[in-house]
Design a protein around this motif. Structure first.
Motif, short mmCIF file in Angstrom:
data_model
loop_
_atom_site.label_atom_id
_atom_site.label_comp_id
_atom_site.label_asym_id
_atom_site.label_seq_id
_atom_site.Cartn_x
_atom_site.Cartn_y
_atom_site.Cartn_z
N ALA A 185 0.93 -1.12 -0.09
CA ALA A 185 -0.10 0.01 0.16
C ALA A 185 1.04 1.17 0.02
O ALA A 185 2.14 1.33 0.58
CB ALA A 185 -0.89 -0.02 1.15
N ALA A 186 0.46 2.17 -0.61
CA ALA A 186 1.30 3.23 -0.85
C ALA A 186 0.34 4.68 -0.80
O ALA A 186 -0.68 4.67 -1.47
CB ALA A 186 2.38 3.40 -1.94
N LEU A 187 0.70 6.09 -0.45
CA LEU A 187 0.08 7.10 -0.34
C LEU A 187 1.01 8.21 -0.14
O LEU A 187 2.13 8.33 0.55
CB LEU A 187 -0.97 6.96 0.91
N SER A 188 0.72 9.25 -0.84
CA SER A 188 1.30 10.53 -0.73
C SER A 188 0.40 11.68 -0.82
O SER A 188 -0.53 11.77 -1.48
CB SER A 188 2.29 10.82 -1.94
N HIS A 189 0.81 12.78 0.13
CA HIS A 189 0.00 13.81 0.41
C HIS A 189 0.73 15.13 0.66
O HIS A 189 1.90 14.91 1.14
CB HIS A 189 -0.86 13.34 1.69
N GLY A 229 8.11 13.97 6.52
CA GLY A 229 6.93 14.48 6.71
C GLY A 229 5.92 13.95 7.70
O GLY A 229 4.89 14.35 8.39
N LEU A 230 6.36 12.62 7.69
CA LEU A 230 5.41 11.51 8.77
C LEU A 230 6.26 11.67 10.04
O LEU A 230 5.33 11.70 11.04
CB LEU A 230 5.39 10.39 7.94
N THR A 231 7.47 11.36 10.06
CA THR A 231 8.13 11.04 11.17
C THR A 231 8.49 12.29 12.05
O THR A 231 8.60 12.26 12.96
CB THR A 231 9.42 10.40 10.86
N ASP A 232 8.28 13.39 11.52
CA ASP A 232 8.45 14.68 12.21
C ASP A 232 7.23 14.86 13.31
O ASP A 232 7.27 15.78 14.28
CB ASP A 232 8.48 15.89 11.35
N GLU A 263 -3.91 -0.44 3.38
CA GLU A 263 -4.49 0.77 2.70
C GLU A 263 -5.12 1.61 3.75
O GLU A 263 -4.69 2.80 3.73
CB GLU A 263 -5.90 0.14 1.61
N VAL A 264 -5.90 0.91 4.70
CA VAL A 264 -6.20 1.69 5.90
C VAL A 264 -5.34 2.44 6.84
O VAL A 264 -5.32 3.65 7.24
CB VAL A 264 -7.18 0.82 6.96
N ALA A 265 -4.06 1.39 7.22
CA ALA A 265 -3.06 2.02 7.75
C ALA A 265 -2.42 3.01 7.25
O ALA A 265 -1.99 4.20 7.77
CB ALA A 265 -2.24 0.69 7.92
N ALA A 266 -2.06 3.17 5.88
CA ALA A 266 -1.51 4.07 5.11
C ALA A 266 -2.36 5.53 5.36
O ALA A 266 -1.86 6.73 5.62
CB ALA A 266 -1.34 3.89 3.78
N LEU A 313 -1.92 6.73 8.79
CA LEU A 313 -0.58 7.56 9.07
C LEU A 313 -0.83 8.89 8.57
O LEU A 313 -0.09 9.91 9.09
CB LEU A 313 0.67 6.75 8.51
N VAL A 314 -1.12 8.95 7.34
CA VAL A 314 -1.10 10.38 6.76
C VAL A 314 -2.09 11.30 7.45
O VAL A 314 -1.84 12.33 7.69
CB VAL A 314 -1.62 10.28 5.20
N ASP A 315 -3.42 10.75 7.77
CA ASP A 315 -4.21 11.56 8.26
C ASP A 315 -3.66 12.23 9.86
O ASP A 315 -4.13 13.17 10.05
CB ASP A 315 -5.40 10.61 8.68
N THR A 316 -3.00 11.44 10.53
CA THR A 316 -2.57 11.73 11.87
C THR A 316 -1.42 12.83 11.81
O THR A 316 -1.50 13.81 12.57
CB THR A 316 -1.87 10.37 12.47
N ALA A 317 -0.67 12.76 10.85
CA ALA A 317 0.47 13.92 10.44
C ALA A 317 -0.52 15.03 9.99
O ALA A 317 0.10 16.29 10.59
CB ALA A 317 1.46 13.19 9.22
N ASN A 318 -1.32 14.98 9.29
CA ASN A 318 -2.02 16.29 8.62
C ASN A 318 -2.96 16.98 10.04
O ASN A 318 -2.87 18.05 10.12
CB ASN A 318 -3.17 16.05 7.66
N GLN A 319 -3.27 16.20 10.78
CA GLN A 319 -4.15 16.47 11.75
C GLN A 319 -3.39 17.43 12.89
O GLN A 319 -3.63 18.16 13.68
CB GLN A 319 -4.80 15.38 12.79
#
Length: 366
Positions: free
Chosen positions: A13-17, A225-228, A246-249, A252-258
């Motif tokens: 699974a992969a995702l970029s934002h 951008g995630l690990t910061d 897919e759900v995990a990816a 992870l992105v949503d948590t960083a954005n929040q």
């Protein structure tokens, strides 16, 4: 040269934002490729890479894309005999390509990119990195950062100048010591840290290359951008508690954005199937169609055969020829004539037409 295929032997699974900062472009790039070693040796391979662009308006994303494309192409053209040498030569070649373009175009001066890659050959892991994009291994209830950041902060941590808590908010948090695209070729880091101990020797870390992955292991490649914004224990909890990658990816992105999402966020998740839960091979469509047609022919043939044999046999009724009465003169002395002999026509036998033999369609062996 290795053979490209569509379906990987790992879950992926992969995702970029681009993050939540207004007006910021997404300068991250990533790629995932799957291969077989060769036709006579169908050993599966998977290559994944994340690059985080730096420097100049729009130039960072160009550098990141060049790095991803150049390195991925070099892997595709290799024979997978010497994974670390192949990765090293690919990154050095990408550095030269980015450097030349940067010098030729004033708008692209200073551009570059970090990169981290994971090459899984069957169940063996090989990795290399430049900059602060990271690779993690999650095994059971433990998460381990396998790569080492090439940053001012990491050097301060290694020397004991800063604590991890102090490093999180330090103004030099994003000062990078190495990247792809500089005048001096980067030294690709092949250390593979299996333990958090700072005393682990560099040679021993490099000898960890070719790490055997186990059923249930998960790998995470990501940009800073995630690990910061999301800590290691949180990453582990999100991945392990999600119903699929897919759900995990997305989590992870949503948590960083929040938490602000001040930078681009890119994640690639890879997982080794559990025992008894291997990925199903994709069956070619023409095999499926051929199988359906063959099955239909067989069914129709059987139905026709059973219908025929269940029909009652038809026996023709024998025909007796009609007798013709003739008028004769009666003599003075009557004589008795022999009664005419009734001759029966022979009974016609029923002639069976043999049912055509059902010749099976040729069997296609995949």
């Amino acid at each position: 040269m290795i053979i490209p295929i569509e379906r990987a032997h790992l879950f992926v699974a992969a995702l970029s934002h681009k993050g939540m900062k207004k007006g910021k472009n997404n300068e991250d790039r990533y790629a995932i490729s799957s291969y077989l070693l060769e036709e006579d040796n169908p050993k599966p391979l998977l290559f994944a890479i994340v690059a985080d662009g730096i420097g100049g308006h729009l130039a960072g994303e160009i550098a990141a894309e060049m790095v991803v494309d150049y390195v991925s192409q070099a892997i595709a053209e290799s024979d997978a005999e010497n994974p670390l040498d192949t990765i090293n030569e690919a990154v050095i070649g990408a550095n030269e390509a980015v450097r030349i373009l940067s010098e030729e175009d004033n708008k692209k001066q200073g551009m570059g990119a970090t990169c981290v890659c994971a090459w899984v050959i069957d169940d063996r892991l090989y990795t290399g990195s430049v900059g602060d994009s990271r690779l993690y291994l999650m095994r059971g209830a433990v998460i381990q950062q396998l790569t080492t950041d090439h940053t001012w902060i990491q050097e301060a941590l290694d020397k004991g100048i800063l604590t991890p808590e102090q490093a999180r908010e330090h103004p030099n948090a994003h000062v990078i010591r190495q990247y792809v695209g500089g005048k001096n070729p980067p030294e690709v880091d092949f250390r593979l840290r299996l333990h958090a101990d700072k005393g682990e020797e560099t040679k021993a870390e490099r000898s960890n290359q070719g790490l055997k992955l186990e059923a249930g292991d998960s790998l995470l490649l990501c940009s800073d951008g995630l690990t910061d914004l999301v800590w290691n224990d949180e990453i582990l909890e999100i991945v392990r508690s999600s119903k699929n990658l897919e759900v995990a990816a997305q989590k992870l992105v949503d948590t960083a954005n929040q938490r602000g999402g001040h930078d681009n966020i890119t994640v690639i998740l890879l997982a080794v199937p559990e025992k008894g839960n291997k990925l199903k091979k994709k069956i070619p469509l023409w095999w499926i169609i051929g199988g359906i047609v063959a099955a239909l022919i067989t069914v129709v043939s059987l139905l026709g055969f059973f219908w025929y044999i269940l029909q009652p046999p038809s026996t023709p009724t024998p025909t007796i020829p009609a007798q013709t009465a003739t008028s004769t003169e009666i003599p003075s002395t009557p004589t008795l004539e022999q009664p005419p002999t009734s001759t029966l026509e022979p009974t016609l036998r029923v002639t069976y037409t043999p049912w055509p033999t059902n010749t099976p369609e040729p069997t296609i062996t995949p």
